[in-house]
Design a protein around this motif. Sequence first.
Motif, PDB file in Angstrom:
ATOM      1  N   ALA A   1      28.854  -3.618 -40.827  1.00  8.40           N
ATOM      2  CA  ALA A   1      30.282  -3.369 -40.621  1.00  8.40           C
ATOM      3  C   ALA A   1      30.516  -3.156 -39.131  1.00  8.40           C
ATOM      4  O   ALA A   1      30.313  -2.072 -38.610  1.00  8.40           O
ATOM      5  CB  ALA A   1      30.728  -2.151 -41.418  1.00  8.40           C
ATOM      6  N   LEU A   2      30.940  -4.230 -38.458  1.00  7.50           N
ATOM      7  CA  LEU A   2      31.059  -4.187 -36.999  1.00  7.50           C
ATOM      8  C   LEU A   2      31.926  -3.045 -36.493  1.00  7.50           C
ATOM      9  O   LEU A   2      31.735  -2.569 -35.382  1.00  7.50           O
ATOM     10  CB  LEU A   2      31.648  -5.504 -36.482  1.00  7.50           C
ATOM     11  CG  LEU A   2      30.739  -6.726 -36.582  1.00  7.50           C
ATOM     12  CD1 LEU A   2      31.447  -7.928 -36.019  1.00  7.50           C
ATOM     13  CD2 LEU A   2      29.447  -6.466 -35.825  1.00  7.50           C
ATOM     14  N   ILE A   3      32.876  -2.606 -37.325  1.00 11.35           N
ATOM     15  CA  ILE A   3      33.816  -1.579 -36.860  1.00 11.35           C
ATOM     16  C   ILE A   3      33.067  -0.319 -36.415  1.00 11.35           C
ATOM     17  O   ILE A   3      33.519   0.406 -35.528  1.00 11.35           O
ATOM     18  CB  ILE A   3      34.838  -1.246 -37.962  1.00 11.35           C
ATOM     19  CG1 ILE A   3      35.980  -0.413 -37.382  1.00 11.35           C
ATOM     20  CG2 ILE A   3      34.208  -0.506 -39.131  1.00 11.35           C
ATOM     21  CD1 ILE A   3      37.142  -0.247 -38.314  1.00 11.35           C
TER      22      ILE A   3
ATOM     23  N   LEU B   1      32.275  -0.365 -32.890  1.00 16.74           N
ATOM     24  CA  LEU B   1      33.474  -0.447 -32.052  1.00 16.74           C
ATOM     25  C   LEU B   1      34.064   0.971 -31.924  1.00 16.74           C
ATOM     26  O   LEU B   1      33.701   1.852 -32.693  1.00 16.74           O
ATOM     27  CB  LEU B   1      34.487  -1.390 -32.704  1.00 16.74           C
ATOM     28  CG  LEU B   1      34.021  -2.835 -32.883  1.00 16.74           C
ATOM     29  CD1 LEU B   1      35.031  -3.623 -33.698  1.00 16.74           C
ATOM     30  CD2 LEU B   1      33.809  -3.488 -31.534  1.00 16.74           C
TER      31      LEU B   1
ATOM     32  N   ILE C   1      35.924   7.640 -36.395  1.00 15.66           N
ATOM     33  CA  ILE C   1      35.833   7.905 -37.838  1.00 15.66           C
ATOM     34  C   ILE C   1      34.561   8.692 -38.145  1.00 15.66           C
ATOM     35  O   ILE C   1      34.586   9.696 -38.865  1.00 15.66           O
ATOM     36  CB  ILE C   1      35.884   6.582 -38.630  1.00 15.66           C
ATOM     37  CG1 ILE C   1      37.270   5.941 -38.475  1.00 15.66           C
ATOM     38  CG2 ILE C   1      35.574   6.809 -40.106  1.00 15.66           C
ATOM     39  CD1 ILE C   1      37.378   4.560 -39.069  1.00 15.66           C
TER      40      ILE C   1
END
Lengths: 329, 198
Positions: B169-171, B174, B180
């Motif tokens: 999950a690239l997020i 980032l 988060i």
Amino acid sequence: MMSTNLGNLVVSSSPHIKTTTTISSAMRDVLIALTPALIVSLYYFRWASLSVILVSVIAAVLSEYIFQKATNQEVTINDYSAAVTGLLLAFTLPPNLPLWMVAIGSAASIIVAKQIFGGLGNNIFNPALIGRAILVASWPAAMTTWISPIDGVTTATPLGIIKEANTLQALGDMTGAGNLLAQLPTLTDAFIGNIAGSLGETSAIALILGGLYLIYKGHVDWRIPGTYIGTVFVLTTIIGFATGQGVWYPVFHILTGGLLLGAFFMATDWVTTPITKKGRIIFGLGCGLLTVLIRLKGGYPEGVCYSILLMNCITPLIDRYTKAKVFGR
Amino acid sequence: MNYWKEFSKGLLSDNPVLVMLLGMCSVLAVSTSVINALGMGFAATFVLVMANIVISSIRKIVPSNIRIPVYIVVIAGFVTIIELIMKAYVPDLYTSLGIFIPLIVVNCIILGRAEAFASKNGIIASLFDGLGMGLGYTIALCALAFFREVIGAGKLMGISLFGANFQPALIMILPPGAFITLGCMLAFLNKMQEKKAS
């Protein structure tokens, strides 16, 4: 609420006007309004559509249940709001997205965007759009792989074709751009939904029917979808005539992409949009402006998701500056 | 003076990142991999310990009106030393940490410890305070980087964990992933703290 009964006279404090609308009845109306688009989606994308929608809705309801159980809160899955979020998220996803990604996106919508902020009514951003934004940031390749309706062949969305053609034109490849533009679907296909795109966004007629139902029922103020679609129409009309493409261009921009889905069902979310009339007009104008800007000048072919999320950010600000003056001051 | 107490408070109860929420800029930016987190953590610990020792030893001769510029000069001196050392011996790490090494100068954990602790306490106590705070910073950074690297890149210390079919999950690597993950960690720790208190 305190109330005293004096024979045939009931004395109570305000509010005096009551409604029979409840959260669940309003959410039920939203589900009814989404039904036409759901049927069209099931017809054109078949199993791909059904599986994504089922997984998304089930994951949304389940994660709401688990989170509320785990944090000792009252479980509110019976008000349908989680189901609506799951369905709206599914409508913004490509039909062949791996189902585990759908489940993660759906859980993220409910937990990150909604429950962490305190549940329904306290969220700043539209949960379904946050779910989509998280998925786009996490798996950009899978989230931009589209299939054509009925036969399910991998293809590009109409807005993707336009963006690609513009890039080719900028590089001086006029024949390549022309070949690409020849693949564009007709406006009739875009109107009934026979185009590639996210599950629920393809059929303009179904979304308009659903949107009109919500406006008729009084759940949605016409100002937001009206100014949103209107702004996109006016801006693309100017661009269409300036570039010599005529009236085809603005109509194309309205019928394709997620504009109608966003304008009727997401930019009108009761929680995350302004409550004043003037504020709603500003909100719609801002969404329209950002959408056109992202579509024409941004890196993504479609900008509805981000434009609504960006306007969600400034909703409290809009509300503060458009508050009605107290009479007499 | 209880040196163990001065040392251990930085690890959990007064952790600079997880409790005091200081130095967030570097924490959020460099926690994309555990290697980066370790490098950054050790660089900051070195500066923290050395600056604490020097500031504590000169605390009686620095006029209080100009103490902040004096502290900054001391800190900047040690940051320059660690920057040149890293550039010479671990050039890869130096490149991937980039601007965040010189930015240790303005890291508020270091100036905060100088102002709040070293300028009021003895040399040995300041040394242990700096060491504890530095390790606390490193631990928090590594914990954050662990989650971000495993979920966001499918790796740990640069080694692939899940094979070629894993789609990370690239997020998580980032900026939103940093916020988060840190938010979830803080919420979890606060919940634990609450449970312990009640």
